[in-house]
Design a protein around this motif. Sequence first.
Motif, short mmCIF file in Angstrom:
data_model
loop_
_atom_site.label_atom_id
_atom_site.label_comp_id
_atom_site.label_asym_id
_atom_site.label_seq_id
_atom_site.Cartn_x
_atom_site.Cartn_y
_atom_site.Cartn_z
N ARG A 82 88.92 10.71 47.08
CA ARG A 82 87.83 10.39 45.74
C ARG A 82 86.76 9.78 46.35
N ARG A 83 85.33 9.66 45.35
CA ARG A 83 83.81 9.54 45.95
C ARG A 83 83.59 8.33 45.13
N ASN A 84 83.15 7.75 45.64
CA ASN A 84 82.32 6.29 44.38
C ASN A 84 81.34 6.45 44.70
N GLU A 85 80.86 7.63 43.56
CA GLU A 85 79.98 7.79 42.77
C GLU A 85 79.30 7.52 40.89
N GLN A 86 80.89 6.97 40.89
CA GLN A 86 80.80 6.57 39.33
C GLN A 86 79.60 5.69 39.26
N GLY A 87 79.76 4.49 40.31
CA GLY A 87 78.66 3.06 39.43
C GLY A 87 77.25 3.63 39.54
N SER A 88 76.62 4.53 40.04
CA SER A 88 75.09 5.29 39.46
C SER A 88 75.28 5.57 38.41
N HIS A 89 76.31 6.04 37.26
CA HIS A 89 76.36 6.58 36.14
C HIS A 89 76.80 5.43 34.73
N PHE A 90 77.13 4.24 35.23
CA PHE A 90 77.42 3.59 34.28
C PHE A 90 76.25 2.53 33.19
N GLN A 91 75.18 2.84 34.21
CA GLN A 91 74.14 2.79 33.26
C GLN A 91 73.64 3.11 32.14
N GLU A 92 73.30 4.78 32.70
CA GLU A 92 73.37 5.50 31.51
C GLU A 92 74.72 6.09 29.90
N THR A 93 76.18 5.78 30.98
CA THR A 93 77.39 6.14 30.27
C THR A 93 77.54 4.95 29.16
N ALA A 94 77.21 3.38 30.16
CA ALA A 94 77.46 2.21 28.61
C ALA A 94 76.39 2.65 27.43
N GLU A 95 74.89 2.70 28.01
CA GLU A 95 73.75 3.30 26.78
C GLU A 95 74.41 4.37 26.15
N THR A 96 74.65 5.29 26.71
CA THR A 96 75.03 6.38 25.38
C THR A 96 76.39 5.91 24.86
N ILE A 97 77.45 5.33 25.40
CA ILE A 97 78.55 4.30 24.31
C ILE A 97 77.88 3.85 22.87
N PHE A 98 76.32 3.21 23.50
CA PHE A 98 76.39 1.76 21.87
C PHE A 98 75.88 2.65 21.08
N LEU A 136 77.83 13.77 27.08
CA LEU A 136 78.49 12.89 26.29
C LEU A 136 77.92 12.97 24.20
N GLN A 137 76.90 13.09 24.53
CA GLN A 137 76.23 13.16 22.49
C GLN A 137 77.19 14.18 22.60
N THR A 138 76.56 15.53 23.09
CA THR A 138 76.78 17.00 22.61
C THR A 138 78.65 17.15 22.12
N ILE A 139 79.50 16.23 23.35
CA ILE A 139 80.31 16.68 22.84
C ILE A 139 81.10 16.00 22.13
N PHE A 140 80.89 14.45 21.32
CA PHE A 140 81.69 13.89 20.81
C PHE A 140 80.91 13.91 19.03
N ILE A 141 79.51 14.79 18.54
CA ILE A 141 79.19 15.03 17.98
C ILE A 141 80.22 15.55 16.99
N ASP A 142 80.43 15.36 15.57
CA ASP A 142 81.25 15.40 14.65
C ASP A 142 80.66 16.90 14.27
N GLY A 143 81.77 18.03 14.28
CA GLY A 143 81.88 19.48 14.17
C GLY A 143 81.66 20.01 15.11
N THR A 144 81.53 19.39 16.26
CA THR A 144 81.53 20.39 17.79
C THR A 144 83.28 20.71 17.80
N PRO A 145 83.59 21.60 18.59
CA PRO A 145 84.71 22.21 18.91
C PRO A 145 85.60 21.48 19.73
N LEU A 146 84.58 20.36 21.22
CA LEU A 146 85.50 19.36 22.26
C LEU A 146 85.94 18.07 21.10
N HIS A 147 84.73 17.30 19.95
CA HIS A 147 85.14 16.39 19.77
C HIS A 147 86.38 15.27 18.93
N ASP A 148 87.24 16.22 19.07
CA ASP A 148 88.70 15.65 19.00
C ASP A 148 89.13 14.90 20.36
#
Length: 454
Positions: A82-98, A136-148
């Motif tokens: 395990r690598r402790n690299e997730q903390g640096s992505h939480f800012q962008e990830t949280a904003e993308t989720i909202f 993340l936004q590309t994956i969850f856009i409705d109609g893309t192959p990986l959104h479901d």
Amino acid sequence: MTFLLYQLYSWFSRTRAMQVLLGLGVVTLIYFATRFLGLYMTSWILQELGTVLIVLIIVVFQAEIRQALYRFSLLRHLFDARRNEQGSHFQETAETIFNLAGSRTGAIVVFQRSESLADQMLNGVKLDCEVNPQILQTIFIDGTPLHDGAVLIKDGRIAAASCHLPLSVNSEVPQHFGTRHRAALGLSERSDAVVVVVSEERGEVSLAVGGELRRMATPAELIAALDEMINPVRETTRNSLPRMFFSNLLPKAAILLIVSVFWVLITSRQGQITTVMAPLRLHGLPDDMVLVKGLPEEVDVQLKSLSSLAPLPSRIDIAADVDLSEIHEGHNTIRIKASDFTLPSGMEMSSVTPAAIKVVAERKKRKTVPVKIVVRGTPKGMKNVIVAVDPATVVVEGPALQVAHIDFVATEEIDGTRLVKGKEYRANLLPPEKRVTVLREEPVIVRLMSRGKK
């Protein structure tokens, strides 16, 4: 035992496994009640069903059992890269989720922690790429192959997308929650993963951990929760130990009470001593020896019960298996050892009376002796005939002193008036002595023959 049972309770309290275990507990209580009340047929049926239920539990709940064993593994962290690299992505990830919530785009993002999710997340597409808003936004856009499906973030990277999650079977989940929320709760019930779910209908962001779902109002609140759960700073505070002991006090006290009751029941017969009769089973006699006498045939054994789980001494069948491989000709004294008894678990032998047995052995001897025909009456109308036997001699085997005094082996009594010339009759041989054996299993053949004919 209290600690182990509480760990199992905390892991399975909101899963279907706990509901099944509670049902099995009720069935177990009914089984003991029927035995106490003397309802033998009902208790027998429940006992037979118990064997089948154990197999069904292993088959149906194999995933939960495997997950529990994984949680018990104290060495798993040594093999987790395990690598402790997730903390640096939480800012962008949280904003993308909202941002996805603001555009009413449904999404599920799974953050893997210490436990593997390989058996829980199925049918995913492996990606292994960095976490950034565009992906993340590309994956969850409705109609893309990986959104479901769900996105798995592992070791600070997107490991897979379009993953299927197990649905929660908790009946207390509110009706307005859809499949996404039930999937997030289902995975959090079966693992220690942190799951973020975005509602497409309401535009809400929720966090699922340990089978509980709570709403996140702002990106800052989500970032703080992810930082606390995924990369916690482990500090020992002065009040952490009391809080650990006194949190969830009611289930802990109930489990401690249950364990204490079982401990009292298990140790209630500890130290009880009972005397039973055990027959002697002699084995290992050398091939060239014959056992003439062995005294006594039974011994008194004092059994000490170590637990109430052990069966009652009156219901067990024990015997002393005595080895005779080391005996010699003549009188022998053999001590009875604790290893000569096979006792059930929870019992041990205190003493045995007598402590030794006496056996008398003789050398085995073989001897060929003639067969004597025992005939009652004479054949009617037959003159100049004799009764012949085939074979005329047999071999006997037994103690040397007894075999030396044997001159013949007699047949069973034959009615001579029913003998007819030209016909054959079969007659069994009678053992000459108690410990002497005739080495012939088949009957001898008896026939009438003319006198002087061989």
